[in-house]
Every structure is written in C-alpha cells, then in structure tokens.
Write a protein that holds these residues in place. Structure first.
Motif, PDB file in Angstrom:
ATOM      1  N   HIS A  79       4.530  13.957  -6.689  1.00  0.00           N
ATOM      2  CA  HIS A  79       2.989  14.422  -6.528  1.00  0.00           C
ATOM      3  C   HIS A  79       2.536  15.673  -7.235  1.00  0.00           C
ATOM      4  CE1 HIS A  79       3.082  10.761  -3.766  1.00  0.00           C
ATOM      5  NE2 HIS A  79       4.792  11.365  -4.205  1.00  0.00           N
ATOM      6  N   LYS A 114       1.257   3.977  -2.461  1.00  0.00           N
ATOM      7  CA  LYS A 114       0.949   5.950  -2.591  1.00  0.00           C
ATOM      8  C   LYS A 114       1.880   6.078  -2.876  1.00  0.00           C
ATOM      9  CE  LYS A 114      -2.210   5.193   1.532  1.00  0.00           C
ATOM     10  NZ  LYS A 114      -2.287   4.810   2.833  1.00  0.00           N
ATOM     11  N   GLY A 115       3.529   5.456  -2.850  1.00  0.00           N
ATOM     12  CA  GLY A 115       4.816   6.489  -3.732  1.00  0.00           C
ATOM     13  C   GLY A 115       4.792   6.343  -5.309  1.00  0.00           C
ATOM     14  N   ASN A 116       3.824   4.913  -5.980  1.00  0.00           N
ATOM     15  CA  ASN A 116       3.806   6.072  -6.984  1.00  0.00           C
ATOM     16  C   ASN A 116       5.729   4.533  -6.932  1.00  0.00           C
ATOM     17  OD1 ASN A 116       2.287   7.235  -7.968  1.00  0.00           O
ATOM     18  ND2 ASN A 116       3.509   9.255  -6.809  1.00  0.00           N
ATOM     19  N   ASP A 150       0.555  -1.273  -0.177  1.00  0.00           N
ATOM     20  CA  ASP A 150      -0.162  -0.135   0.372  1.00  0.00           C
ATOM     21  C   ASP A 150       1.402   0.799  -0.242  1.00  0.00           C
ATOM     22  OD1 ASP A 150      -2.656  -1.023   0.431  1.00  0.00           O
ATOM     23  OD2 ASP A 150      -1.685  -2.040   1.954  1.00  0.00           O
ATOM     24  N   GLY A 151       1.356   1.681   0.895  1.00  0.00           N
ATOM     25  CA  GLY A 151       3.190   2.753   0.746  1.00  0.00           C
ATOM     26  C   GLY A 151       3.748   2.544  -0.610  1.00  0.00           C
TER      27      GLY A 151
END
Length: 192
Positions: free
Chosen positions: A191, A148-150, A144-145
């Motif tokens: 981001h 989120k970190g692409n 999941d991390g």
C-alpha cells in the motif's frame, strides 16, 4: 426497477476479476472470473479461463440422458470455481432465457438447469456459451475485503473477452485492457 444483480455503486456484477500474481490460492492463480452477482450479501462468479481437459461436454450431456449432437462438439468444459464442483453452470449470451435463467445484464446470463443443456444439444441454445463445473463464491463483505487487500484487479467484461478470446489468452488480454503487463507485477501486495 433495479434488481440485485444490476451494478450498484461499489458493486461489480458483470465485470471480471483478474487474479494478482502471488495471490496465494492455487485454485485462483492466473484466473479471470466473470462476476454474475456482487451485492452486499456476497458475490458469485465463474472462472472463464481454466479448461478441464479430462471432461467433455458431449460426455456430460450423455451422462444426463441428453443425446450428444454435433452442436455439442465445440463446447469445452471449464473449472468454474471450487464451490459445487459437481454442478454445471452455463454462462451465456442473453439470447437464451428460461425460468431458471439469471440475467446478469443486457448481454449476459447464467443458467444452471437441464433445459439449457437440452437446448444447446438441439441447436436452440444461446449463441455463445461457457460450460462450467462449479463456481467461485464469497460471503458478505469477503470479496470487498479481498479487493481492498489487492488480491484482485477488476476489468469491465464484454462478449469478446468472455467468449471470443482464446482461453489461454484471457488473463493477458484482461491485464492488457488495464494497461498492465503481468510479467512486471510484483507478487507482494503493498500500500502506498
């Protein structure tokens, strides 16, 4: 009753991860990973686009005391991931089941027992298979991390992408399903 492997909100069991360019981990650069499990406890998947040229399926079954047959000849061995690289995992269509089979969804399953290798060699195995040595694994919240970190993109998986697309074309095919030309992606995550 839902099982841990069914898709829950926010979980991607039965989908593919597609590595972003420049991810920084050479073990996963340019890979497509079929996710066999993704829950709050962690995730597990099989790399489906990295053949191991030096190992053949007939050699593997022969070393395990299973006589190789012509049914073994067309199966290529894949690098499944960096965890337990000496252990074999068979990602396959759900037409084959035994007590050691993990059903991912209605069309895909994973078996890591000698029984599936015997069934394949005898011609009684699943219609479509990927034989992999090792797997990719993530602890609780780790994938999941990374999402989120692409580090990864996700794409729905189907039999065509997993089993019918040529190994060398799976990455560009998966990216194309997202409408992305991988040559146009930046290696630097950001981001907005």
């Amino acid at each position: 009753m839902p099982t841990l492997l069914q898709k829950h909100e926010g979980y991607l069991t039965g989908h593919c991860l597609v590595a972003m360019p420049g991810m920084g981990d050479p073990r996963f650069e340019g890979t497509v990973i079929y996710l066999c499990a993704h829950t709050a406890e962690g995730a597990m998947g099989i790399v489906i686009n990295r053949e191991l040229e030096e190992i053949s399926f007939p050699d593997i079954v022969g070393q395990l005391g299973i006589p190789p047959t012509p049914f073994c000849d067309d199966i290529r061995v894949q690098f499944g991931g960096p965890v337990e690289t000496g252990r074999g995992f068979v990602l396959h269509t759900s037409d084959y089941q035994n007590e050691g089979t993990l059903s991912v969804n209605d069309s895909m399953a994973l078996t890591a027992t000698l029984d599936v290798l015997r069934a394949i060699a005898s011609g009684d195995g699943p219609r479509r298979v990927i034989m992999a040595l090792g797997y990719a694994g993530w602890g609780a919240g780790q994938l999941d991390g990374e999402l989120k970190g692409n580090v990864w993109l996700t794409v729905p998986a189907d039999r065509q992408l997993v089993f019918e697309t040529a190994v060398k074309d799976k990455y560009t095919t998966a990216m194309g399903r997202l409408g992305i030309d991988p040559r146009l992606l930046s290696e630097n995550a950001g981001h907005a």
